[in-house]
Design a protein around this motif. Structure first.
Motif, mmCIF file in Angstrom:
data_model
loop_
_atom_site.group_PDB
_atom_site.id
_atom_site.type_symbol
_atom_site.label_atom_id
_atom_site.label_comp_id
_atom_site.label_asym_id
_atom_site.label_seq_id
_atom_site.Cartn_x
_atom_site.Cartn_y
_atom_site.Cartn_z
ATOM 1 N N ASP A 112 24.030 -24.026 -22.064
ATOM 2 C CA ASP A 112 23.169 -22.755 -22.727
ATOM 3 C C ASP A 112 23.175 -22.061 -22.022
ATOM 4 N N ASN A 156 24.081 -23.648 -31.299
ATOM 5 C CA ASN A 156 25.124 -24.391 -30.918
ATOM 6 C C ASN A 156 26.119 -25.688 -31.974
ATOM 7 N N TYR A 157 24.890 -25.781 -31.924
ATOM 8 C CA TYR A 157 24.762 -27.178 -32.943
ATOM 9 C C TYR A 157 25.873 -26.955 -34.505
ATOM 10 N N GLY A 175 14.960 -33.756 -26.034
ATOM 11 C CA GLY A 175 13.629 -34.486 -24.589
ATOM 12 C C GLY A 175 12.398 -33.451 -25.192
ATOM 13 N N LYS A 176 11.190 -34.058 -24.941
ATOM 14 C CA LYS A 176 9.681 -34.212 -26.006
ATOM 15 C C LYS A 176 9.568 -32.234 -25.517
ATOM 16 N N ASP A 177 9.722 -31.928 -24.291
ATOM 17 C CA ASP A 177 9.727 -30.717 -24.417
ATOM 18 C C ASP A 177 10.176 -29.524 -25.074
ATOM 19 N N ILE A 178 11.494 -30.051 -25.325
ATOM 20 C CA ILE A 178 11.248 -28.615 -26.640
ATOM 21 C C ILE A 178 11.247 -29.298 -28.289
ATOM 22 N N TRP A 187 10.629 -38.053 -21.359
ATOM 23 C CA TRP A 187 10.621 -37.698 -18.917
ATOM 24 C C TRP A 187 11.418 -39.157 -18.490
ATOM 25 N N TRP A 188 11.369 -38.515 -17.625
ATOM 26 C CA TRP A 188 12.278 -39.717 -16.559
ATOM 27 C C TRP A 188 10.820 -38.522 -15.655
ATOM 28 N N VAL A 223 10.680 -35.320 -13.407
ATOM 29 C CA VAL A 223 11.706 -34.763 -13.001
ATOM 30 C C VAL A 223 12.557 -33.548 -12.836
HETATM 31 N N1 MSP Z 1 18.847 -25.682 -23.037
HETATM 32 C C1 MSP Z 1 17.638 -25.665 -23.223
HETATM 33 C C2 MSP Z 1 17.766 -26.523 -24.746
HETATM 34 C C3 MSP Z 1 18.307 -25.759 -25.603
HETATM 35 S S1 MSP Z 1 19.341 -27.336 -27.051
HETATM 36 C C4 MSP Z 1 19.428 -26.116 -28.047
HETATM 37 C C5 MSP Z 1 17.225 -26.603 -22.620
HETATM 38 N N2 MSP Z 1 17.911 -26.816 -21.374
HETATM 39 S S2 MSP Z 1 17.917 -27.929 -19.768
HETATM 40 O O1 MSP Z 1 18.488 -27.832 -18.996
HETATM 41 O O2 MSP Z 1 16.316 -28.346 -19.553
HETATM 42 O O3 MSP Z 1 16.756 -29.397 -20.233
HETATM 43 C C6 MSP Z 1 18.505 -30.238 -21.361
HETATM 44 C C7 MSP Z 1 17.432 -31.751 -21.590
HETATM 45 O O4 MSP Z 1 17.593 -32.554 -20.762
HETATM 46 C C8 MSP Z 1 16.318 -31.692 -23.090
HETATM 47 O O5 MSP Z 1 16.196 -32.181 -23.535
HETATM 48 C C9 MSP Z 1 15.703 -32.058 -21.996
HETATM 49 O O6 MSP Z 1 13.987 -32.423 -22.616
HETATM 50 C C10 MSP Z 1 16.147 -32.629 -21.142
HETATM 51 N N3 MSP Z 1 15.272 -33.343 -19.666
HETATM 52 C C11 MSP Z 1 15.292 -32.087 -18.269
HETATM 53 N N4 MSP Z 1 14.404 -33.029 -17.606
HETATM 54 C C12 MSP Z 1 13.938 -34.418 -18.434
HETATM 55 C C13 MSP Z 1 13.453 -35.689 -17.232
HETATM 56 N N5 MSP Z 1 13.002 -35.440 -16.649
HETATM 57 N N6 MSP Z 1 13.545 -36.071 -18.355
HETATM 58 C C14 MSP Z 1 14.370 -36.516 -19.188
HETATM 59 N N7 MSP Z 1 14.561 -36.186 -19.613
HETATM 60 C C15 MSP Z 1 14.389 -34.521 -19.647
HETATM 61 O O7 MSP Z 1 16.246 -27.500 -22.270
#
Ligand code: MSP
Length: 511
Positions: A49, A233-234, A253-256, A285-286, A293
């Protein structure tokens, strides 16, 4: 053959990959591999992204073009994939032409339909950070944190997507599709969110403030902002590949989840007349020492260091064994080492050594045929039947950690069987019945190990190949058939030895 299209979140290129990124890749890969092995036609997408304010700002600070920064960071994420044994079929970058074209087409379609309109965006703007702020960005006392510098309320003409007019539709859709979001308790969170009225979504930024984005096709003075770009993108990756759409699962991940994937995305698709995905798979999340993290928390360790030290399979096993999909999990080097030592080096690694060692010592390196099974063999065989059934069912329900727990209980039982039959004692006996039992026990150990190793294939593909190699086993036919207890190894030539998971040097125990 069923089409199985699976995607994962595309990573932001404004930080280096950490264990959370590695986890999502491995989790999605395990699902993709499992489906390939069970006969589905899988298409597995990941990518990066790359647009937005943060990339523009970081590039400016470094004195380089945003594209240059995005190229370097995207290469870093992409380079991680083979190191983690990720079997993706495609890698999309949001700066690619194929993506930009589809985003613009979709925007135009929604604009022509009247679902996008121009309005006034009102918000608190930080000039220092060049971004609009949210209420959640405030200090508990209502002031704005120092890092934002001067914050002022501004009004800016922008484009909006009519989310609100689809709220009722989404509500009904979720009521009809109770398992759209996995785990179910996460779907409840979406429903909770929808109890409040939705605001229309601001989908643009004026180009004079943000040039690093995709220009709106109907007003080139603006670029589209964040989610309208990223989520597409999907679709853009497979828009010209007939038969792949719709996705089975979006892994995120749960944040998005709320609102982007569970609110914006279904509404965008529905409004554009595009079929919805089967569902959204949400992982937790880890965490480390109680916090997520992340790059910004400064607690991110490079997963590739663990791969260098212990191999990709070991990291993959840890991530999948330790995390209950949907919940959070703790990461520390101690936890990693505990799993590595007990499950991989001890239980599995020792079993492989014993199987090879004894077949070489007592059967000249060729797996003997089993004679009549006794109670101990029947017991182990029965345990395998139950383990296999549950293991496959649990994989289908994303219960990987329990599936692995069960499989490693089976591996422990093989070790217990070895102790019970004690081939080293039988090997000393001149009694005919003991000789027969020796052959049966060697055949049983080898077969049980083969089955455990085949079952591990989606999680530890390299270890499975190595174990197959030293057992003289050449896999044939469908994976599910390979999982049937039989006599495929009779006559197979075993290798001398294999150190599958070397024990770390004692200093490895100290973080
Ligand atoms: N670019 C957006 C997603 C766009 S999807 C159309 C984004 N990027 S990110 O790099 O921040 O995160 C990518 C993925 O990694 C997300 O699903 C996010 O939840 C996951 N993780 C980021 N940190 C994490 C942890 N500490 N543990 C597990 N997964 C987490 O969000």
């Amino acid at each position: 053959m069923a089409e199985f299209y699976i995607t994962k979140a595309i990573d932001y290129v404004n930080g280096s990959p950490h264990i959370g990124h590695a986890y999502e890749k491995v989790l999605t890969d395990v699902i993709a591999r499992f489906h390939r092995l069970t006969g589905d036609s899988v298409y597995f997408l990941t990518g990066t992204d790359e647009h937005g304010q943060k990339v523009q700002q970081s590039a400016r600070k470094k004195g380089i073009a945003p594209q240059e920064l995005a190229d370097a960071m995207s290469a870093e994420f992409r380079g991680m994939l083979p190191r983690l044994e990720i079997s993706n079929d495609d890698f999309i970058r949001t700066t690619e032409e194929r993506h930009k074209r589809v985003v613009r087409e979709l925007l135009q379609r929604l604009f022509d339909k009247g679902d996008i309109y121009k309005g006034e965006y009102r918000g608190f703007y930080s000039t220092r950070q060049e971004q609009f702020l949210q209420e959640k960005d405030r200090n508990p006392d209502g002031s704005w944190p120092e890092i934002y510098g001067e914050v002022s309320e501004i009004v800016e003409p922008n484009y909006f997507f009519k989310l609100r007019s689809y709220q009722g539709w989404l509500w009904e859709f979720l009521a009809r599709s109770e398992d759209f979001v996995f785990p179910r308790y996460r779907q409840k969170q979406v429903v909770e969110f929808l109890k409040e009225p939705l605001n229309d979504l601001c989908i643009s930024r004026p180009r004079e403030r943000l040039e690093w984005g995709i220009p709106l096709p109907f007003d080139e003075a603006y670029v589209t902002y964040v989610w309208f770009d990223a989520l597409v993108n999907y679709y853009s990756a497979v828009a010209d590949k007939p038969g792949v759409w719709p996705p089975a699962w979006h892994v995120i991940g749960k944040d998005i989840l709320v609102p982007p994937h569970a609110v914006y995305w279904p509404i965008m698709l529905h409004a554009a007349g595009i079929e919805l995905p089967r569902g959204i798979l949400v992982h937790g999340w880890w965490m480390t020492s109680g916090s997520k993290v992340s790059k910004s928390a400064g607690n991110a360790l490079n997963p590739l260091d663990l791969v260098d030290e212990f191999g990709a399979d070991a990291l993959r096993y840890f991530l999948i064994r330790e995390m209950n999909v949907g919940q959070d999990g703790d990461f520390s080097r101690e936890l990693f080492l505990a799993r590595y030592n007990s499950d991989l080096a001890n239980d599995l690694g020792n079993l492989v050594n014993r199987a090879l060692n004894m077949t070489n010592r007592f059967a000249g390196g060729s797996v003997p045929a089993a004679a009549a099974a006794g109670d101990a063999e029947r017991e182990l065989h029965g345990l395998w039947e139950r383990t296999r059934t549950d293991y496959i069912a649990m994989f289908g329900q994303f219960q990987f950690h329990t599936a692995l727990e069960r499989l490693f209980a089976f591996i422990s039982s093989i070790n217990a069987y070895v102790e019970k039959r004690a081939p080293w004692k039988l090997g000393k006996s001149a009694v005919a019945a003991d000789k027969e039992l020796l052959q049966t026990s060697l055949a049983t150990i080898a077969e049980a190990l083969r089955l455990a190793s085949v079952a591990l294939r989606p999680v530890m593909p390299a270890a499975t190949d190595k174990i197959n190699g030293v057992l003289g086993y050449r896999p044939e036919g469908a994976w599910l058939d390979e999982l049937a207890w039989g006599s495929r190894l009779t006559g197979a030539r075993t290798a001398e030895a294999l150190v599958l998971f070397p024990r770390p040097a004692p200093s490895g125990a100290v973080p």
